[in-house]
Design an enzyme around this catalytic site. Structure first.
Site, mmCIF file in Angstrom:
data_model
loop_
_atom_site.group_PDB
_atom_site.id
_atom_site.type_symbol
_atom_site.label_atom_id
_atom_site.label_comp_id
_atom_site.label_asym_id
_atom_site.label_seq_id
_atom_site.Cartn_x
_atom_site.Cartn_y
_atom_site.Cartn_z
ATOM 1 N N GLY A 126 0.895 -1.292 0.066
ATOM 2 C CA GLY A 126 0.131 -0.572 0.226
ATOM 3 C C GLY A 126 0.817 0.764 -0.103
ATOM 4 O O GLY A 126 0.395 2.194 0.000
ATOM 5 N N HIS A 166 11.202 -9.919 2.726
ATOM 6 C CA HIS A 166 10.428 -10.384 0.856
ATOM 7 C C HIS A 166 10.997 -10.453 -0.385
ATOM 8 O O HIS A 166 11.209 -11.221 -1.434
ATOM 9 C CB HIS A 166 8.953 -10.141 0.541
ATOM 10 C CG HIS A 166 7.566 -10.825 1.492
ATOM 11 N ND1 HIS A 166 6.006 -10.399 1.671
ATOM 12 C CD2 HIS A 166 7.863 -11.461 2.591
ATOM 13 C CE1 HIS A 166 6.050 -11.415 3.122
ATOM 14 N NE2 HIS A 166 7.048 -11.840 3.587
ATOM 15 N N ASP A 178 10.549 -3.953 -4.472
ATOM 16 C CA ASP A 178 10.403 -2.666 -4.806
ATOM 17 C C ASP A 178 11.516 -1.827 -4.410
ATOM 18 O O ASP A 178 12.281 -0.998 -5.492
ATOM 19 C CB ASP A 178 9.337 -1.432 -5.182
ATOM 20 C CG ASP A 178 9.030 -0.859 -3.990
ATOM 21 O OD1 ASP A 178 9.780 -0.461 -3.194
ATOM 22 O OD2 ASP A 178 7.563 -0.976 -4.117
ATOM 23 N N PRO A 225 0.558 -1.881 -8.363
ATOM 24 C CA PRO A 225 -0.171 -1.755 -7.841
ATOM 25 C C PRO A 225 -0.169 -2.563 -6.892
ATOM 26 O O PRO A 225 1.241 -3.291 -6.544
ATOM 27 C CB PRO A 225 -0.804 -3.101 -8.982
ATOM 28 C CG PRO A 225 -0.406 -3.625 -9.795
ATOM 29 C CD PRO A 225 0.601 -2.272 -9.360
ATOM 30 N N ASP A 226 -1.047 -3.083 -5.346
ATOM 31 C CA ASP A 226 -1.034 -3.839 -4.427
ATOM 32 C C ASP A 226 -1.789 -4.962 -4.959
ATOM 33 O O ASP A 226 -1.763 -4.937 -6.338
ATOM 34 C CB ASP A 226 -1.257 -3.539 -3.066
ATOM 35 C CG ASP A 226 -3.204 -3.316 -3.155
ATOM 36 O OD1 ASP A 226 -3.550 -3.892 -4.334
ATOM 37 O OD2 ASP A 226 -3.675 -2.190 -2.044
ATOM 38 N N PHE A 227 -1.688 -6.132 -3.672
ATOM 39 C CA PHE A 227 -2.031 -7.559 -4.362
ATOM 40 C C PHE A 227 -3.480 -7.212 -4.072
ATOM 41 O O PHE A 227 -3.705 -8.156 -4.551
ATOM 42 C CB PHE A 227 -1.139 -8.423 -3.281
ATOM 43 C CG PHE A 227 -0.102 -8.599 -3.356
ATOM 44 C CD1 PHE A 227 1.225 -9.231 -4.621
ATOM 45 C CD2 PHE A 227 1.373 -7.469 -2.263
ATOM 46 C CE1 PHE A 227 2.379 -9.433 -4.702
ATOM 47 C CE2 PHE A 227 2.564 -7.233 -3.155
ATOM 48 C CZ PHE A 227 3.211 -8.390 -3.806
ATOM 49 N N ARG A 228 -4.138 -7.306 -3.468
ATOM 50 C CA ARG A 228 -5.068 -7.224 -2.796
ATOM 51 C C ARG A 228 -6.375 -6.816 -2.816
ATOM 52 O O ARG A 228 -7.532 -7.055 -2.525
ATOM 53 C CB ARG A 228 -5.758 -8.391 -1.621
ATOM 54 C CG ARG A 228 -4.591 -9.242 -1.281
ATOM 55 C CD ARG A 228 -4.073 -9.779 0.682
ATOM 56 N NE ARG A 228 -3.438 -11.396 -0.372
ATOM 57 C CZ ARG A 228 -2.357 -10.882 0.215
ATOM 58 N NH1 ARG A 228 -1.572 -10.204 0.756
ATOM 59 N NH2 ARG A 228 -1.262 -11.890 -0.160
ATOM 60 N N ASN A 239 7.997 -5.322 1.115
ATOM 61 C CA ASN A 239 7.764 -4.918 -1.149
ATOM 62 C C ASN A 239 9.404 -5.350 -1.460
ATOM 63 O O ASN A 239 10.364 -5.189 -0.404
ATOM 64 C CB ASN A 239 7.787 -3.573 -0.761
ATOM 65 C CG ASN A 239 6.128 -3.057 -0.416
ATOM 66 O OD1 ASN A 239 5.825 -3.690 -0.404
ATOM 67 N ND2 ASN A 239 6.007 -1.729 0.045
HETATM 68 P P1 OAD Z 1 -1.333 -6.619 0.261
HETATM 69 O O1 OAD Z 1 -2.303 -6.107 -1.168
HETATM 70 O O2 OAD Z 1 -1.928 -7.334 0.885
HETATM 71 O O3 OAD Z 1 -2.688 -4.677 1.288
HETATM 72 C C1 OAD Z 1 -2.146 -3.590 1.088
HETATM 73 C C2 OAD Z 1 -2.776 -3.056 1.586
HETATM 74 O O4 OAD Z 1 -3.008 -1.592 1.142
HETATM 75 C C3 OAD Z 1 -4.297 -3.320 1.625
HETATM 76 O O5 OAD Z 1 -5.208 -3.358 2.790
HETATM 77 C C4 OAD Z 1 -4.864 -2.013 0.863
HETATM 78 O O6 OAD Z 1 -6.321 -1.276 1.422
HETATM 79 C C5 OAD Z 1 -3.572 -0.875 1.697
HETATM 80 N N1 OAD Z 1 -3.874 -0.094 -0.106
HETATM 81 C C6 OAD Z 1 -3.475 0.740 -1.006
HETATM 82 N N2 OAD Z 1 -3.619 1.658 -1.068
HETATM 83 C C7 OAD Z 1 -2.876 2.095 -0.483
HETATM 84 C C8 OAD Z 1 -3.114 3.590 0.075
HETATM 85 N N3 OAD Z 1 -2.345 4.600 -0.363
HETATM 86 N N4 OAD Z 1 -2.288 4.292 1.599
HETATM 87 C C9 OAD Z 1 -2.955 3.181 2.543
HETATM 88 N N5 OAD Z 1 -3.548 2.193 2.291
HETATM 89 C C10 OAD Z 1 -3.375 1.049 0.720
HETATM 90 O O7 OAD Z 1 -0.317 -6.224 0.004
HETATM 91 P P2 OAD Z 1 1.196 -6.607 1.466
HETATM 92 O O8 OAD Z 1 -0.271 -6.780 2.828
HETATM 93 O O9 OAD Z 1 2.175 -5.799 0.784
HETATM 94 O O10 OAD Z 1 4.218 -12.169 -1.092
HETATM 95 O O11 OAD Z 1 1.245 -8.368 1.298
HETATM 96 C C11 OAD Z 1 1.643 -9.259 1.730
HETATM 97 C C12 OAD Z 1 2.517 -9.933 0.611
HETATM 98 O O12 OAD Z 1 1.668 -10.760 0.600
HETATM 99 C C13 OAD Z 1 3.116 -9.300 -0.318
HETATM 100 O O13 OAD Z 1 4.633 -9.309 0.032
HETATM 101 C C14 OAD Z 1 3.167 -10.959 -0.848
HETATM 102 C C15 OAD Z 1 1.425 -10.691 -1.315
HETATM 103 O O14 OAD Z 1 1.831 -12.047 -1.670
HETATM 104 C C16 OAD Z 1 4.442 -12.615 -1.838
HETATM 105 O O15 OAD Z 1 5.101 -12.451 -2.970
HETATM 106 C C17 OAD Z 1 6.006 -13.764 -0.534
#
Ligand code: OAD
Ligand code: ZN
Length: 342
Positions: free
Chosen positions: A40, A141, A124, A48-51, A122
């Site tokens: 995020g 990671h 990146d 893009p984030d993941f979820r 991250n």
């Molecule tokens: P997620 O995509 O699971 O979570 C990102 C979070 O950031 C979500 O809760 C969004 O609501 C929030 N978000 C997005 N944009 C935002 C913003 N501008 N301000 C505040 N919040 C925001 O990503 P991670 O938690 O990083 O693992 O995922 C963890 C791991 O899952 C990653 O490292 C990756 C993935 O599968 C591996 O590749 C091993």
């Protein structure tokens, strides 16, 4: 989780609000801040984030016919079929990456001698482009900056520039980068699901969390273990601030359902403060209230194009790249420019 925060352990008795948090920053009450972050914090840099529904990476993966979305980041699936992983890399590789305001905020904490460590999920490397050093960041990671041949007998290492060239010439390698020496698959040095986190992650935890007097968790769904278990490692009474668009562990859809089976996030202590919203806006607000806004804006960042080039150039010479090394290179200074306003 409440929308409030109790004060640090040394100030027992009162309720801590966002304003008191800021005041505590100014009064120097936190000296060992740990930051835990995730995808995020980089969405405003264009990754893009993941979820997140419809914008997240897992949503974009539907066309690859994976057994389930997270297979693309699974070590065992990668061994069988690395093609979806590299197709996704090609699709998502940004032209140019610039650290966000939130990355700059971490550097500001460091500049003010408040930062103990940034634990990032991250890959990146934007924390470094915002000026943090290798010692200050734990890439839980792994990172795209290094890659290696998967043959045990070979193991040849490659840098990001090499990998990037290979990723963008799929016609040469059938879409999967192969070792120059032995033709085995090359992979970036990132941690895929089912694989061990780096030893530095495990080795740093005890001392870091014993010293931690403020935990800031930002831009992560806290859905992935073991990273998410770190939120439970702070000592009793240590405040934990969660800055995120959505609630912890809350992920929509099938992925959310799968993850919630393994999510183990306890974020319900009195000392927890949830600041819900966009992290760049929230850290800017905190800095404005603390009279740190100008310093935040003035933090210099490096753009990825030149960084990649420099890493190739300097790694051989110095082993470790940091801002001091970069600043000593006159050719480079002109490329070090402030990030545009986000
Ligand atoms: P997620 O995509 O699971 O979570 C990102 C979070 O950031 C979500 O809760 C969004 O609501 C929030 N978000 C997005 N944009 C935002 C913003 N501008 N301000 C505040 N919040 C925001 O990503 P991670 O938690 O990083 O693992 O995922 C963890 C791991 O899952 C990653 O490292 C990756 C993935 O599968 C591996 O590749 C091993
Ligand atoms: Zn090889």
């Amino acid at each position: 989780m409440g929308g409030y925060l109790t004060k640090p352990s040394s100030d027992v008795g009162g309720v801590l609000t966002k304003d008191i948090l800021v005041q505590n920053f100014k009064d120097g009450m936190y000296k060992n801040v740990i930051v835990m972050c995730g995808a995020g914090i980089s969405t405003s840099a264009g990754i893009p984030d993941f979820r997140s529904p419809s914008a997240g990476l897992y949503f974009k993966l539907r066309k690859y016919n994976l057994p389930y979305p997270e297979a693309v980041f699974e070590g065992s699936y990668f061994k069988q079929n690395p093609l979806p992983f590299y197709s996704l890399c090609r699709e998502l590789y940004p032209e140019k990456l610039t650290p966000t305001t939130t990355h700059k905020f971490f550097t500001l904490l460091r500049n003010k001698n408040l930062l103990r460590r940034v634990y990032t999920q991250n890959i990146d490397a934007l924390e470094f482009l915002a000026g943090l050093t290798k010692d200050e960041v734990i890439e839980a990671h792994g990172s795209f900056q290094r890659s290696y041949c998967t043959s045990r007998n070979c193991g040849k290492e490659y840098d990001l520039q090499w990998l990037k060239t290979e990723i963008f010439t799929p016609e040469k390698n059938d879409g999967v980068p192969k070792c120059d020496d032995c033709q085995s698959v090359v992979r970036p040095d990132i941690v895929l699901f089912g694989e061990q986190l780096p030893s530095r992650f495990h080795n740093s935890l005890s001392a870091d969390f014993a010293a931690c007097d403020l935990l800031i968790v930002v831009g992560t769904s806290l859905a992935v273990s073991p990273f998410n278990t770190l939120v439970g490692r702070t000592k009793p009474g240590v405040p934990r601030v969660y800055i995120n668009k959505t609630q912890p562990g809350k992920v929509e859809g099938i992925v959310g359902w799968m993850l919630s089976l393994s999510a183990n996030v306890d974020f319900s202590r009195n000392e927890d403060l949830f600041l819900q919203g966009y992290c760049d806006e929230i850290v800017t607000e905190l800095c404005t209230k603390a009279d740190w806004k100008e310093e935040l804006e003035n933090i210099e960042v490096i753009r990825q194009g030149i960084w990649e080039y420099l890493q190739c150039l300097l790694r051989q010479e110095h082993g470790v790249i940091n801002r001091e090394v970069l600043a000593a290179e006159p050719v480079i200074r002109e490329f070090v420019s402030p990030a545009p306003e986000s």
